[in-house]
Design an enzyme around this catalytic site. Sequence first.
Site, mmCIF file in Angstrom:
data_model
loop_
_atom_site.group_PDB
_atom_site.id
_atom_site.type_symbol
_atom_site.label_atom_id
_atom_site.label_comp_id
_atom_site.label_asym_id
_atom_site.label_seq_id
_atom_site.Cartn_x
_atom_site.Cartn_y
_atom_site.Cartn_z
ATOM 1 C CG LEU A 133 23.446 -14.801 0.549
ATOM 2 C CD1 LEU A 133 23.942 -13.364 1.985
ATOM 3 C CD2 LEU A 133 24.223 -16.377 0.739
ATOM 4 C CG ASP A 134 19.384 -20.977 3.206
ATOM 5 O OD1 ASP A 134 18.731 -20.595 1.861
ATOM 6 O OD2 ASP A 134 19.640 -21.688 3.745
ATOM 7 C CE LYS A 135 13.197 -13.395 8.469
ATOM 8 N NZ LYS A 135 11.438 -14.256 9.025
#
Length: 288
Positions: A133-135
């Site tokens: 997942l993106d930050k």
Amino acid sequence: MEYTITLPENFKTCDIKTLLEKEWLVPRKVRHFLRMRKNIQVNGETKMFHELVYPLDQLTLTFEDSDYQLPTIQLGKAKLITPLYEDEHFIIVNKPYGMKTHPNQPDETNTLLNHLAAYLAPKKQNPYVVHRLDKETSGAILFAKNPFILPILGRLLEQKEIKRTYQAIVKGSFSSSQLTIEKKIGRHRQDRRKRVVDERHGQVAITHVTVMEQLAHTSHVECQLDTGRTHQIRVHLASLGHPVLGDPLYHPQPSQGADRLMLHAKSLELIHPFTQQRIYVEAQPLLW
């Protein structure tokens, strides 16, 4: 490492070699060691690769430490882990927004992978990344707990048998309640952090969007992915003029109406590859 697995009632009878190679994706080198060391037992008896296994048979596989290369991960803070589901083979956790999924440098200690390594350390288990997942994105994320199941989960993901549903709050309103975005995504030439729609050189990317509610200036949408490209939902929605609120990369006014990226991995669902049980988790709190 020793794993005992009871074959489900709907298991299709086959020989042990086929089960290990085709169903459980055990690497060739590891299969060779299992066979040479006679490290496979069925219902408590040592069996050969050509022998058949049947529904409800209990298989025990014993691996040596040298069969798989174990990861070296700096330990973070176990208290930062919120498990949503866990068994001896994999774990689903709730990722906070603003936290990276995994380190990019060996000395990093403040990513989800570091904290999960600390959480699993007392059990003498290691985390393995299945997807990311993106930050800036929060929500449900899946990790393997051993190298044996890692390729199995990877195949389920590739074959779209792991269903992930995302929530997003986006700019503007839609003319239809459901749509599918099929636009190839590639790297941005000037900004290495960003991705762009690139029909000529990009990778195939498919996002299914369901509009849940439309407000005065924003919409609540749910998204499901057929592919898992970097920033896929963010790029696809922005390409239609509906950037995700709070998006520092793809929204021209990211701070307008949001103090974070309004993208959340709401739920994750799969059929357990060993037990055939349906696993469904929902990551709270939701965006709406």
